[in-house]
Structure formats: structure tokens, C-alpha cells
Design a protein around this motif. Structure first.
Motif, PDB file in Angstrom:
ATOM      1  N   GLU A 154       1.051  -1.243  -0.098  1.00 43.63           N
ATOM      2  CA  GLU A 154       0.125   0.042  -0.081  1.00 43.63           C
ATOM      3  C   GLU A 154       0.859   1.354   0.101  1.00 43.63           C
ATOM      4  N   THR A 155       2.199   1.406   0.906  1.00 45.57           N
ATOM      5  CA  THR A 155       2.957   2.409   0.922  1.00 45.57           C
ATOM      6  C   THR A 155       3.640   2.391  -0.630  1.00 45.57           C
ATOM      7  N   LEU A 156       3.768   1.388  -1.162  1.00 40.42           N
ATOM      8  CA  LEU A 156       4.486   1.377  -2.285  1.00 40.42           C
ATOM      9  C   LEU A 156       3.763   2.104  -3.367  1.00 40.42           C
ATOM     10  N   SER A 157       2.496   1.787  -3.324  1.00 38.21           N
ATOM     11  CA  SER A 157       1.584   2.240  -4.250  1.00 38.21           C
ATOM     12  C   SER A 157       1.450   3.787  -4.225  1.00 38.21           C
ATOM     13  N   LEU A 158       1.326   4.058  -2.983  1.00 37.50           N
ATOM     14  CA  LEU A 158       1.164   5.678  -2.732  1.00 37.50           C
ATOM     15  C   LEU A 158       2.475   6.277  -3.202  1.00 37.50           C
ATOM     16  N   ALA A 159       3.634   6.000  -2.937  1.00 36.06           N
ATOM     17  CA  ALA A 159       4.898   6.446  -3.466  1.00 36.06           C
ATOM     18  C   ALA A 159       5.034   6.561  -4.910  1.00 36.06           C
ATOM     19  N   ILE A 160       4.495   5.357  -5.632  1.00 35.68           N
ATOM     20  CA  ILE A 160       4.555   5.380  -7.304  1.00 35.68           C
ATOM     21  C   ILE A 160       3.377   6.243  -7.558  1.00 35.68           C
ATOM     22  N   ALA A 161       2.318   6.684  -6.970  1.00 33.65           N
ATOM     23  CA  ALA A 161       1.665   7.382  -7.366  1.00 33.65           C
ATOM     24  C   ALA A 161       1.969   9.045  -7.333  1.00 33.65           C
ATOM     25  N   GLN A 162       2.691   9.221  -6.250  1.00 32.47           N
ATOM     26  CA  GLN A 162       3.277  10.448  -6.201  1.00 32.47           C
ATOM     27  C   GLN A 162       4.579  10.737  -7.123  1.00 32.47           C
ATOM     28  N   CYS A 163       5.323   9.910  -7.391  1.00 34.85           N
ATOM     29  CA  CYS A 163       6.266   9.785  -8.458  1.00 34.85           C
ATOM     30  C   CYS A 163       5.529   9.924  -9.942  1.00 34.85           C
ATOM     31  N   ALA A 164       4.662   9.164  -9.996  1.00 39.50           N
ATOM     32  CA  ALA A 164       3.825   9.174 -11.389  1.00 39.50           C
ATOM     33  C   ALA A 164       3.346  10.421 -11.630  1.00 39.50           C
ATOM     34  N   ALA A 165       2.823  11.370 -10.623  1.00 40.28           N
ATOM     35  CA  ALA A 165       2.064  12.478 -10.649  1.00 40.28           C
ATOM     36  C   ALA A 165       3.201  13.645 -11.101  1.00 40.28           C
ATOM     37  N   ALA A 166       4.296  13.409 -10.720  1.00 38.70           N
ATOM     38  CA  ALA A 166       5.580  14.409 -10.885  1.00 38.70           C
ATOM     39  C   ALA A 166       5.994  14.226 -12.404  1.00 38.70           C
ATOM     40  N   CYS A 167       5.908  12.846 -12.709  1.00 39.30           N
ATOM     41  CA  CYS A 167       6.382  12.501 -14.013  1.00 39.30           C
ATOM     42  C   CYS A 167       5.421  13.046 -14.945  1.00 39.30           C
ATOM     43  N   ALA A 168       4.162  13.071 -14.776  1.00 37.45           N
ATOM     44  CA  ALA A 168       2.923  13.579 -15.582  1.00 37.45           C
ATOM     45  C   ALA A 168       3.414  15.040 -15.596  1.00 37.45           C
ATOM     46  N   ALA A 169       3.377  15.637 -14.556  1.00 37.82           N
ATOM     47  CA  ALA A 169       3.504  17.065 -14.371  1.00 37.82           C
ATOM     48  C   ALA A 169       5.029  17.644 -15.343  1.00 37.82           C
ATOM     49  N   ARG A 170       5.754  17.005 -15.275  1.00 38.47           N
ATOM     50  CA  ARG A 170       6.909  17.096 -15.975  1.00 38.47           C
ATOM     51  C   ARG A 170       6.707  17.210 -17.680  1.00 38.47           C
ATOM     52  N   PHE A 171       5.694  16.236 -17.823  1.00 37.58           N
ATOM     53  CA  PHE A 171       5.417  16.215 -19.243  1.00 37.58           C
ATOM     54  C   PHE A 171       4.594  17.370 -19.598  1.00 37.58           C
ATOM     55  N   ILE A 172       3.732  17.727 -18.819  1.00 40.32           N
ATOM     56  CA  ILE A 172       2.916  18.865 -19.052  1.00 40.32           C
ATOM     57  C   ILE A 172       3.894  20.316 -19.065  1.00 40.32           C
ATOM     58  N   GLN A 173       4.903  20.372 -18.274  1.00 43.36           N
ATOM     59  CA  GLN A 173       5.514  21.542 -18.424  1.00 43.36           C
ATOM     60  C   GLN A 173       6.498  21.542 -19.741  1.00 43.36           C
ATOM     61  N   LEU A 174       6.935  20.410 -20.162  1.00 45.38           N
ATOM     62  CA  LEU A 174       7.587  20.211 -21.337  1.00 45.38           C
ATOM     63  C   LEU A 174       6.804  20.651 -22.632  1.00 45.38           C
ATOM     64  N   THR A 175       5.464  20.146 -22.648  1.00 45.57           N
ATOM     65  CA  THR A 175       4.858  20.252 -23.837  1.00 45.57           C
ATOM     66  C   THR A 175       3.916  21.372 -23.733  1.00 45.57           C
ATOM     67  N   GLY A 176       3.761  22.438 -22.760  1.00 48.26           N
ATOM     68  CA  GLY A 176       2.688  23.291 -22.512  1.00 48.26           C
ATOM     69  C   GLY A 176       3.144  24.457 -23.705  1.00 48.26           C
ATOM     70  N   SER A 177       3.095  25.762 -22.892  1.00 50.17           N
ATOM     71  CA  SER A 177       2.951  26.863 -23.870  1.00 50.17           C
ATOM     72  C   SER A 177       4.378  27.553 -24.385  1.00 50.17           C
ATOM     73  N   GLY A 178       5.407  26.676 -23.637  1.00 55.53           N
ATOM     74  CA  GLY A 178       6.724  27.126 -24.134  1.00 55.53           C
ATOM     75  C   GLY A 178       7.537  27.571 -22.958  1.00 55.53           C
ATOM     76  N   ARG A 179       8.069  26.673 -22.092  1.00 52.55           N
ATOM     77  CA  ARG A 179       8.793  27.152 -21.003  1.00 52.55           C
ATOM     78  C   ARG A 179      10.434  27.241 -21.282  1.00 52.55           C
ATOM     79  N   ASN A 180      10.947  27.939 -20.651  1.00 48.78           N
ATOM     80  CA  ASN A 180      12.465  28.148 -20.759  1.00 48.78           C
ATOM     81  C   ASN A 180      12.952  28.211 -21.966  1.00 48.78           C
ATOM     82  N   GLY A 181      12.380  28.758 -22.877  1.00 49.61           N
ATOM     83  CA  GLY A 181      12.725  28.994 -24.446  1.00 49.61           C
ATOM     84  C   GLY A 181      12.510  27.750 -25.240  1.00 49.61           C
ATOM     85  N   LEU A 182      11.773  26.978 -24.793  1.00 51.58           N
ATOM     86  CA  LEU A 182      11.256  25.880 -25.835  1.00 51.58           C
ATOM     87  C   LEU A 182      10.095  26.247 -26.470  1.00 51.58           C
ATOM     88  N   PRO A 183       9.860  25.547 -27.734  1.00 47.87           N
ATOM     89  CA  PRO A 183       8.836  26.156 -28.833  1.00 47.87           C
ATOM     90  C   PRO A 183       7.685  25.712 -28.176  1.00 47.87           C
TER      91      PRO A 183
END
Length: 314
Positions: A154-183
Motif C-alpha cells: 500500500e505504501t509502495l502504491s502511494l509512493a508510485i502515485a506520487q512519482c507518477a504525478a510528478a512525471c506527468a507534471a513534467r510532461f505537461i511542463q515540457l509540452t505546454g506553452s513554451g517554458r524556458n525558451g522551448l517552442p
């Protein structure tokens, strides 16, 4: 072909404790493999988005020696090691990037706890009754009960969910309106190009499925057998849903790797560290750069298959 069962084999085939320990061993091993892949994806994102790498300074990790944090930071430093780190595009990056050592570190701790719980079960005598040969005694026992195993997963599941949420957030940051000079949308052509944006909905749906499975199940039981069996751990379900989450998490890792590799390609003048150069090359061996809009599902599936089957070798 019929299998001839030896003593106690029948119990092992029908026991919830046995199936939990066996499937738990596989899930813990898969989680550790996915963790290494997540570290690689995170490092490539740091390169692609031009993140401030001072977040990995060992002095910062020592100032707050949270579980696994120093080890996770060291792993990222190894992947990003070079003579001189590039100048960051910004001072403070989003938390999904800046707090990567903390998020990955607690996951590493949870994986280790699950491993320890599994090893105890694999090496334990959980029979009921238990035959104590040295004492010529047979005793009733509750050793078959596995609350520690259930809680660990159960603890591992929660830790995976936390890590997966950060992974998804980074994807949104990379593919959004253009952060840090990216198109915008990581599209090299601009204009009305959708780039990577269509995948944001897929990432959101996968993360929702992960969050749903992260809800604990070990408290969901009823008393049965005329009240004799009035407590349960739901260990088989806790382990199986965790295993399902690892599969979904690896799909998110594949998406992050794709987006990070595209960001690297679009960042002029960037020289990758040897470690991240190998990761980028491994992505490009399976997925071509996005030069104009195309369906990206086939690419994501190919990369996920490599991660899931062990053929991913950066």
C-alpha cells in the motif's frame, strides 16, 4: 500435463499468503526497474528543459537527509555528470523538477520496504498449525497473516502515485506553452501545429487510473467463517493493484522520455552529458524526432514496450 504435488504444495497453490509473496517479489523487482527508468527520464527532462542542476548538490541533500533522497540525487548526478553543467534557463524550476530527489527518494525507500517484507515472507514458516520438530510440538499460529506485506505494498502504491504525478507534471511542463525558451507544444514548425499537446489528455487519463489504484484496500474486509476469520489484510489485492500501477507508470515514463528527447533536439547548442546522451540515443533508436504533426501513439507504444520487456538499454 499433470503435476505431482509434494507435501505442502497444495497449500501453497491456494494460499493467499503464498500468492502475495510470489507476486510481491515480481512487483518489487519491476518497481526497482521502473525506478531506474524514471531516473533516466527525469535526467533527460533536466537537460531538455534547461533546469537548474544545483538542486542535486550533495550539500543540499545532506542538509535534509530524508529517506532515499541522497541516493536518488546521486543517481541523477551520475547521469548528468560532465566537466561543467550548462547554465540554467531559470533559477527556480517547477516543483516536479526541483523536488525530484525527494520524490524519487521516498519511492526508493518504499521499494526497499516492500523488498524486505517479501523476503521475510519467502523465508518464513507460515503454516497453521506449525510443526516444531526440535520440540516435538504442534502449535496453532497466526503466522499466515500478512499485514506487514499488505502495508508495504500500500505504501509502495502511494509512493508510485506520487512519482507518477510528478512525471506527468513534467510532461505537461515540457509540452505546454513554451517554458524556458522551448517552442510551444514542442513543435518545430509552430503555427497551428498541435505538437505533443494531444498526448496531454492521454497522460491525464493514465494518471487518473494510477490515482484510483492508489486508494488503499487493506481495510476493506468483512468477518467470515462464523466470525472466526474476522480480520483480513487483502494482501493479494494490495500487491496486484500495485503491479497494475507499475505498468501504467511505465507508460508515463515513456511519454516523458519522448517529450524530453524532443526538447533536447529543439534546444540549440546543447551538449548532453555522456549519461543523458545515451538515454537520448536509446529514445531515438525507437522514436524519430517530431518534425511535423503525426500520430504519436505508435511511438509511445514502442518505447513503453522496450521499458516493460527489458529491451530498453540506454
Amino acid at each position: 500435463q499433470c503435476v505431482s504435488l509434494a507435501p505442502k504444495d497444495g497449500l501453497s497453490l491456494i494460499s493467499a499468503s503464498a500468492v502475495s509473496a510470489g507476486s510481491g517479489a515480481l512487483a518489487a523487482a519491476d518497481a526497482l526497474s521502473a525506478f531506474a527508468q524514471q531516473q533516466q527520464a527525469g535526467a533527460l527532462t533536466i537537460e531538455g528543459i534547461g533546469a537548474n542542476q544545483t538542486i542535486l548538490d550533495p550539500r543540499l541533500q545532506a542538509a535534509r537527509p530524508a529517506a532515499g533522497q541522497q541516493q536518488a540525487a546521486q543517481g541523477l548526478r551520475d547521469l548528468l555528470a560532465r566537466d561543467k553543467a550548462p547554465m540554467p534557463a531559470t533559477l527556480q524550476d517547477p516543483l516536479s523538477i526541483r523536488c525530484m530527489p525527494s520524490i524519487h527518494g521516498v519511492l526508493l525507500q518504499a521499494i526497499d520496504q516492500a523488498r524486505q517484507a517479501v523476503e521475510i515472507e519467502l523465508n518464513a514458516a507460515a503454516d497453521n498449525p506449525l510443526v516444531l520438530g526440535d520440540d516435538d510440538t504442534v502449535l496453532s499460529t497466526g503466522n499466515f497473516h500478512t499485514p506487514s506485506l499488505s502495508l508495504a505494498f500500500e505504501t509502495l502504491s502511494l509512493a508510485i502515485a506520487q512519482c507518477a504525478a510528478a512525471c506527468a507534471a513534467r510532461f505537461i511542463q515540457l509540452t505546454g506553452s513554451g517554458r524556458n525558451g522551448l517552442p510551444k507544444y514542442l513543435s518545430p514548425v509552430g503555427g497551428a501545429s498541435a505538437g505533443f499537446v494531444p498526448l496531454q489528455k492521454t497522460v491525464s487519463a493514465i494518471l487518473a487510473a494510477i490515482r484510483h489504484r492508489a486508494n488503499p484496500v487493506m481495510l476493506d474486509f468483512l468477518q467470515v467463517s462464523e466470525g472466526v476469520e474476522d480480520h483480513a489484510t487483502q494482501a493479494p489485492l494490495a500487491v496486484s493493484k500495485c503491479a497494475d500501477m507499475i505498468v501504467l507508470w511505465q507508460r508515463l515514463i515513456a511519454f516523458e522520455l519522448m517529450a524530453a528527447a524532443q526538447a533536447v533536439d529543439l534546444r540549440d547548442g546543447l551538449t548532453l552529458a555522456p549519461g543523458t546522451a545515451g538515454i537520448h540515443a536509446a529514445v531515438r533508436a525507437l522514436v524519430a524526432p517530431l518534425r511535423e504533426d503525426r500520430a504519436l501513439g505508435i511511438d509511445a507504444e514502442a518505447l513503453y514496450a522496450a521499458l516493460a520487456t527489458g529491451t530498453w538499454l540506454p
